[in-house]
Design an enzyme around this catalytic site. Sequence first.
Site, PDB file in Angstrom:
ATOM      1  N   ASP A 109       0.842  -1.226  -0.057  1.00 56.63           N
ATOM      2  CA  ASP A 109      -0.167   0.063  -0.064  1.00 56.63           C
ATOM      3  C   ASP A 109       0.754   1.315   0.022  1.00 56.63           C
ATOM      4  O   ASP A 109       0.621   2.160  -0.867  1.00 56.63           O
ATOM      5  CB  ASP A 109      -0.953   0.154   1.137  1.00 56.63           C
ATOM      6  CG  ASP A 109      -1.733  -1.339   1.214  1.00 56.63           C
ATOM      7  OD1 ASP A 109      -1.596  -2.104   0.520  1.00 56.63           O
ATOM      8  OD2 ASP A 109      -2.585  -1.108   2.210  1.00 56.63           O
ATOM      9  N   GLU A 131       1.963  -8.992  11.778  1.00 56.69           N
ATOM     10  CA  GLU A 131       1.653  -8.815  10.278  1.00 56.69           C
ATOM     11  C   GLU A 131       2.964  -8.562   9.606  1.00 56.69           C
ATOM     12  O   GLU A 131       3.172  -9.114   8.515  1.00 56.69           O
ATOM     13  CB  GLU A 131       0.641  -7.521  10.357  1.00 56.69           C
ATOM     14  CG  GLU A 131       0.359  -7.079   9.005  1.00 56.69           C
ATOM     15  CD  GLU A 131      -0.556  -5.830   9.039  1.00 56.69           C
ATOM     16  OE1 GLU A 131      -0.786  -5.429  10.031  1.00 56.69           O
ATOM     17  OE2 GLU A 131      -0.988  -5.701   8.003  1.00 56.69           O
TER      18      GLU A 131
HETATM   19  C1  GLC Z   1      -2.904  -4.468   3.857  1.00 58.22           C
HETATM   20  C2  GLC Z   1      -1.897  -5.058   3.165  1.00 58.22           C
HETATM   21  C3  GLC Z   1      -2.274  -5.823   2.188  1.00 58.22           C
HETATM   22  C4  GLC Z   1      -3.051  -7.017   2.676  1.00 58.22           C
HETATM   23  C5  GLC Z   1      -4.221  -6.434   3.697  1.00 58.22           C
HETATM   24  C6  GLC Z   1      -4.811  -7.538   4.462  1.00 58.22           C
HETATM   25  O1  GLC Z   1      -3.713  -3.454   3.333  1.00 58.22           O
HETATM   26  O2  GLC Z   1      -0.979  -3.837   2.774  1.00 58.22           O
HETATM   27  O3  GLC Z   1      -1.346  -6.270   1.172  1.00 58.22           O
HETATM   28  O4  GLC Z   1      -3.784  -7.861   1.792  1.00 58.22           O
HETATM   29  O5  GLC Z   1      -3.579  -5.334   4.527  1.00 58.22           O
HETATM   30  O6  GLC Z   1      -3.904  -7.993   5.024  1.00 58.22           O
END
Ligand code: GLC
Length: 438
Positions: free
Chosen positions: A160, A391
């Site tokens: 992102d 994460e």
């Molecule tokens: C964030 C990450 C993305 C992922 C999402 C759910 O937006 O950048 O890559 O899929 O979280 O984990």
Amino acid sequence: MTSRIEEAINVLKMNDRGDYTVPTNRLYPYQWNWDSGFTALGLWHLDKNRAWLELASLLNAQWKDGMVPHIVFRQNDPDYFPGPGVWQTKTSPSTSGHSQPPVLASIVWEMVQMGGLDDINRAREIFPDLLSYHRWFCEARDPKKSGVIGIIHPWESGRDNCPDWDIGLAGVDVPNNIGEYIRRDTVHVDSDQRPTGYQYDRFLTIVNFGRKVGWNHEIIYNDGPFLMADPGVQFIFLRATKDLLEMARHLGQDSTLHEIEDWVERFEAGSEWLWNEKVGGYCARDLRTGKFSNGLTNASMLSFYAGVGSVEQQNKSIDNCCRIMKACKFAMPSWDPQHPGFESHRYWRGPVWAIMNYMIARGLSDAGFEDLAFRVTSDTKLLIEENGMAEYFDPLIGKGLGGMNFSWTAAIYLDLCRDSLIKDSRGIVTRARAHGFN
Ligand code: GLC
């Protein structure tokens, strides 16, 4: 003390919503595209049926034109912003309006290679959906057949707020009436680990454009506020297309071979456009202006996973890979630590992500760089063993960051530990082997 393997199993159980898995409770309360792909891989080691269900439920939200959306909203959860009311895709189920890195075919091919007849049959059932997903990428994301995928939102890259998108986002005009909105992510996680307000305003401006044009992807590609080439999506798509081709051969889908072979050729050739000689690696690039991002990321290191580059290009990438690894305690950071803009704890501007490491290690190993692949894999294990199912992780000190009890981290850990899982006669994992991981 529960072992990390048991913890990983518990995380997947905790995040299980029946036929799909949320990335983590509260912060991400819906189904995400590539999260579900990697989660299916982890689940496969525990319960094959449940793993195939994960993929089937995601594909159940596939659009008629073949797109598999990045989020599937099965209910409205006020804990997440922007929810279905902002996207307004008018699909059933409700979804977001663009896609995410297409890992699905690679995951399915991996499950088929590890599995038996039942896995082959399951793959055969969803093969047409995977094929139409790839066809959608070719048509909607490379309408000019240049061999370069264009992403229409940083969220489509899955990375992102990576500095890769700074040049593209600088060109997004934020209207004065963007309005007051309340972010929910910073309620759950420290704001210094999340994208900034400047970036969020631009993320929403792009979503608002898509909604206004009814998610017509031809208009979005041609006239939308953002269009960039991403080494991540480019290389993941190319690898997935090669895996789809292998699978098509294995499943006897002869009538599709020619079409898929053409895609492989087209995107292998197109990948050259992402080579940034100044930096000595593959970089993101603005599709409209041709301007390069000038830093290396963990996505740059996926060139090996896609199998692209001359010997000279590979050597330059490997030199950079070694330099970056030397600068960090834990490989592979999401932005070059010796480059301005590196932030060791901010999301995709520095931290290490287990799913990226999984693909990087595979690529390095495929290309014969076994020692580097080993470093990436053992760092991933160590990070998880010392810090749990975070994460993402700080590459300098290893600290776990962002959301905790994260599905894809747990899934990758289970895959890395696949030889240590002890199963009963029905194939259900009962516990982990005593040595090593307790
Ligand atoms: C964030 C990450 C993305 C992922 C999402 C759910 O937006 O950048 O890559 O899929 O979280 O984990």
